[in-house]
Design a protein around this motif. Structure first.
Motif, short mmCIF file in Angstrom:
data_model
loop_
_atom_site.label_atom_id
_atom_site.label_comp_id
_atom_site.label_asym_id
_atom_site.label_seq_id
_atom_site.Cartn_x
_atom_site.Cartn_y
_atom_site.Cartn_z
N VAL A 88 0.83 -1.20 0.00
CA VAL A 88 0.00 0.00 0.00
C VAL A 88 0.87 1.25 0.00
N ILE A 89 1.77 1.36 0.97
CA ILE A 89 2.68 2.50 1.03
C ILE A 89 4.02 2.08 0.44
N LEU A 90 4.34 2.60 -0.73
CA LEU A 90 5.60 2.27 -1.41
C LEU A 90 6.61 3.37 -1.10
N PHE A 91 7.42 3.13 -0.10
CA PHE A 91 8.34 4.16 0.39
C PHE A 91 9.38 4.56 -0.65
N ASN A 92 9.91 3.59 -1.39
CA ASN A 92 10.95 3.90 -2.37
C ASN A 92 10.43 4.76 -3.52
N PHE A 93 9.14 4.64 -3.82
CA PHE A 93 8.57 5.38 -4.94
C PHE A 93 7.72 6.56 -4.49
N LYS A 94 7.58 6.72 -3.16
CA LYS A 94 6.77 7.82 -2.59
C LYS A 94 5.35 7.81 -3.17
N ARG A 95 4.77 6.61 -3.12
CA ARG A 95 3.40 6.44 -3.62
C ARG A 95 2.57 5.68 -2.57
N VAL A 96 1.27 5.99 -2.55
CA VAL A 96 0.31 5.20 -1.79
C VAL A 96 -0.64 4.60 -2.81
N SER A 131 8.16 11.07 6.58
CA SER A 131 9.37 11.01 5.75
C SER A 131 9.93 12.39 5.41
N GLY A 132 9.07 13.40 5.51
CA GLY A 132 9.52 14.74 5.13
C GLY A 132 9.48 14.97 3.63
N GLU A 133 8.93 14.02 2.90
CA GLU A 133 8.81 14.13 1.45
C GLU A 133 7.37 13.85 1.04
N PRO A 134 6.87 14.51 0.02
CA PRO A 134 5.48 14.29 -0.40
C PRO A 134 5.27 12.93 -1.03
N PHE A 135 4.15 12.31 -0.68
CA PHE A 135 3.74 11.06 -1.29
C PHE A 135 2.57 11.35 -2.23
N VAL A 183 4.01 4.01 13.97
CA VAL A 183 4.54 2.81 13.33
C VAL A 183 5.42 3.18 12.14
N LEU A 184 4.96 4.11 11.32
CA LEU A 184 5.75 4.53 10.15
C LEU A 184 7.02 5.27 10.58
N ALA A 185 6.92 6.03 11.67
CA ALA A 185 8.09 6.76 12.16
C ALA A 185 9.18 5.79 12.63
N SER A 186 8.77 4.67 13.24
CA SER A 186 9.76 3.69 13.70
C SER A 186 10.50 3.08 12.51
N ARG A 187 9.80 2.92 11.39
CA ARG A 187 10.45 2.41 10.20
C ARG A 187 11.48 3.39 9.69
N GLU A 188 11.12 4.68 9.65
CA GLU A 188 12.05 5.69 9.18
C GLU A 188 13.28 5.77 10.05
N GLN A 189 13.13 5.59 11.36
CA GLN A 189 14.26 5.63 12.29
C GLN A 189 15.20 4.46 12.04
N VAL A 190 14.64 3.30 11.76
CA VAL A 190 15.47 2.12 11.47
C VAL A 190 16.26 2.32 10.19
N LEU A 191 15.61 2.86 9.16
CA LEU A 191 16.29 3.10 7.89
C LEU A 191 17.38 4.15 8.02
N ALA A 192 17.12 5.14 8.89
CA ALA A 192 18.12 6.21 9.08
C ALA A 192 19.37 5.66 9.76
#
Length: 287
Positions: free
Chosen positions: A144-152, A207-211, A278-287
């Motif tokens: 559903v949320i494609l982080f690499n492509f910034k799409r929902v 993410s700080g980026e538009p989806f 939940v999404l913020a925890s993912r961003e922290q792990v990737l960072a």
């Protein structure tokens, strides 16, 4: 099973974890560390199961699998609980509201419905926990949320309310229900009710980026894609083949299995985890 055992132990329950003989050592060690007494059983042996259930006040099923497990093995566990005089049983549901769906729209939920028919005929009080989709899946497993492509990505209506609850919150609620002798047949909870547009906004904020939204098509087209995907795939014992996840999303996007009314307030001490966290925890792990 691990999350349920940990939540029950944290709530002060004496927990017995029934595991298959010869279960992987790391999993057993983890359950023991969570405070559970480990009992190895043959799930095909009702006498062993009955002995293991003796003296319990509630059996909480965490079985996962196809018909042999969800219907047949879980029926043996149910029969053992009844034979042992256990007053209450919580089946392995933890899903959207399958009672509102047409038979054939979701294979795995059809199995839960089939078991529920047996459960409702048994001389034991039952409570199913319905929690929508596990929020944790939004960090990558659910397409559903494609982080690499910034799409929902979605099908149908971007404003359809959808139910999400984390695995840990579901386990905490289940533990509270297991210790509550007054629970009804169904309890419905959602850590957050969000629309696709809401997920878009949260993903962008975290993410700080538009989806951007990507509507693949209508629900009719989605149903056709599911049928084709299922027809093209070889027979498999996989509990969650790609088309099964697609069925689950299709169910949610129709709005039919929307959970209402919600029972979140039944146990006020539970703090519900929002999608943003939940999404913020993912961003922290990737960072």
């Amino acid at each position: 099973m691990g999350a349920n055992c940990e939540a029950l132990a944290a709530a002060g329950a004496n927990v017995r974890a029934l595991v298959r003989a010869g279960s992987a050592a790391p999993a057993v060690v983890a359950l023991r560390e969570q405070g559970a007494a480990i009992i190895e059983v043959d799930f095909n042996n009702e006498a062993e199961l009955t002995k293991a259930c003796a003296g319990a006040t509630c059996v909480v099923s965490a079985l996962s699998g196809l018909r042999e497990v969800i219907v047949e093995t879980q029926t043996r566990l149910l029969q053992a609980a009844v034979a042992a005089g256990v007053p209450r049983f919580i089946p392995s549901d933890y899903c959207i509201d399958y009672t509102k769906l047409a038979i054939g729209s979701n294979r795995n939920l059809d199995l839960r419905r089939e078991f529920a028919e047996r459960l409702d005929k048994a001389p034991i009080r039952a409570t199913s926990i319905l929690n929508g989709m596990f929020t944790d899946l939004l960090t990558g497993q659910a397409p559903v949320i494609l982080f690499n492509f910034k799409r929902v990505v979605y099908w149908g209506n971007a404003d359809q309310p959808l139910d999400f609850t984390t695995t840990e919150d579901t386990a905490a609620f289940t533990a509270a229900a297991a210790l509550d002798a007054t629970t009804p047949r169904f309890l419905r909870v959602a850590g957050e009710v969000a629309t696709i547009r809401g997920l878009q906004a949260v993903a962008g904020a975290v993410s700080g980026e538009p989806f951007r939204l990507f509507r693949v098509g209508g629900l009719g087209a989605f149903g056709t894609v599911i049928k084709v995907t299922k027809a093209l795939m070889p027979t498999t014992d996989d509990v969650f083949p790609p088309w099964q996840g697609m069925q689950y999303l299709h169910n949610m996007f129709t709005g039919q299995p929307k959970l209402e009314p919600l029972d979140n307030a039944r146990y006020p001490d539970i703090r519900w985890t929002p999608v943003r966290e939940v999404l913020a925890s993912r961003e922290q792990v990737l960072a």
